[in-house]
Design an enzyme around this catalytic site. Sequence first.
Site, mmCIF file in Angstrom:
data_model
loop_
_atom_site.group_PDB
_atom_site.id
_atom_site.type_symbol
_atom_site.label_atom_id
_atom_site.label_comp_id
_atom_site.label_asym_id
_atom_site.label_seq_id
_atom_site.Cartn_x
_atom_site.Cartn_y
_atom_site.Cartn_z
ATOM 1 N N LEU A 152 -6.290 4.641 -5.307
ATOM 2 C CA LEU A 152 -5.735 3.313 -5.082
ATOM 3 C C LEU A 152 -4.988 2.900 -6.342
ATOM 4 O O LEU A 152 -5.332 3.330 -7.450
ATOM 5 C CB LEU A 152 -6.846 2.291 -4.795
ATOM 6 C CG LEU A 152 -7.634 2.425 -3.485
ATOM 7 C CD1 LEU A 152 -8.773 1.406 -3.460
ATOM 8 C CD2 LEU A 152 -6.737 2.242 -2.276
ATOM 9 N N ASP A 153 -3.980 2.051 -6.183
ATOM 10 C CA ASP A 153 -3.259 1.549 -7.337
ATOM 11 C C ASP A 153 -4.178 0.705 -8.217
ATOM 12 O O ASP A 153 -5.174 0.143 -7.746
ATOM 13 C CB ASP A 153 -2.064 0.694 -6.903
ATOM 14 C CG ASP A 153 -0.975 1.519 -6.236
ATOM 15 O OD1 ASP A 153 -0.960 2.756 -6.457
ATOM 16 O OD2 ASP A 153 -0.161 0.944 -5.507
ATOM 17 N N LYS A 154 -3.816 0.590 -9.467
ATOM 18 C CA LYS A 154 -4.593 -0.196 -10.435
ATOM 19 C C LYS A 154 -4.849 -1.617 -9.940
ATOM 20 O O LYS A 154 -5.946 -2.153 -10.076
ATOM 21 C CB LYS A 154 -3.841 -0.230 -11.774
ATOM 22 C CG LYS A 154 -4.459 -1.130 -12.829
ATOM 23 C CD LYS A 154 -3.594 -1.148 -14.087
ATOM 24 C CE LYS A 154 -4.135 -2.130 -15.120
ATOM 25 N NZ LYS A 154 -3.275 -2.160 -16.340
#
Length: 346
Positions: A152-154
């Site tokens: 998942l993105d930050k």
Amino acid sequence: MAAPRWSASGPWIRGNGQGCGSLFTLVSKPFCAAAAASTAINAQRLAEKLRAQKREQDTKKEPVSTNAVQRRVQEIVRFTRQLQRVHPNVLAKALTRGILHQDKNLVVINKPYGLPVHGGPGVQLCITDVLPILAKMLHGHKAEPLHLCHRLDKETTGVMVLAWDKDMAHQVQELFRTRQVVKKYWAITVHVPMPSAGVVDIPIVEKEAQVAVTQYQVLSSTLSSALVELQPITGIKHQLRVHLSFGLDCPILGDHKYSDWNRLAPQKLSVGTLKKLGLEQSKARYIPLHLHARQLILPALGSGKEELNLVCKLPRFFVHSLHRLRLEMPNEDQNENNEAKCLGAQ
């Protein structure tokens, strides 16, 4: 990714003791004890002074706001900075408190906002770094490190799947690759998608054009914002953000990268939206990305006979924004809606 191309110390003594005789023996011990005590006191005073200076600097950089919403924004900013400074053991312990599911094959965690999955420039701490520690906390000191099954993105929160061994991780990764995993995200958007449900099928170009398909449905809306459920059919980097912003002209609240076609700048919000959020435009750059991995449905794994339905509740800041923007959640999520009302009353 590029935008898609489509149209102080105390006293001390030193010597070898020659010529001092018994006098050195009698005097040196209390003198050294006094010197050690003085050094400890001076060191303590210096540490207190440095801490006071640090607190003063932090106060100057981020003055405490009298506005409740702006205080919440400042809390989120401080939290994401602290995530990069905590000890890996502390982070691993925090992740154990957010475990959604655990069995002999998988561990499913609730990924917090602002925590990167992988290392990189400027990243001091990430989820990958704490996988060995997390495994030991769950299965003892002899446990092998956990393995990532996807990413998942930050800035994205929500469901994240880890596996106990490489073979299981590869099996889950293959399910993701062959699109056998149902993925549902929730996002708060600026503007309302039209029509209220549909499919965005627009290629995304980074190095080369890649097919990107997203299903969406509006769950709740006002004149200027919406709660949208997103189901990515493909898994291209930043696909949901790009499709909402450039495909539907409805950027995600807090998306400061894809909200403007021509420039990279803090998201520009309408006066009405800012008023509802209780913010000034100058503080809009601190609004977090409101994109949450709400649900994953995995086919039966190993000897299992039933699919695995994993649901993760919304982060507090997301619920708070829903309330401020007068957006409602589906009936089955009324508990979180009640939480939002409580937050709004504080």
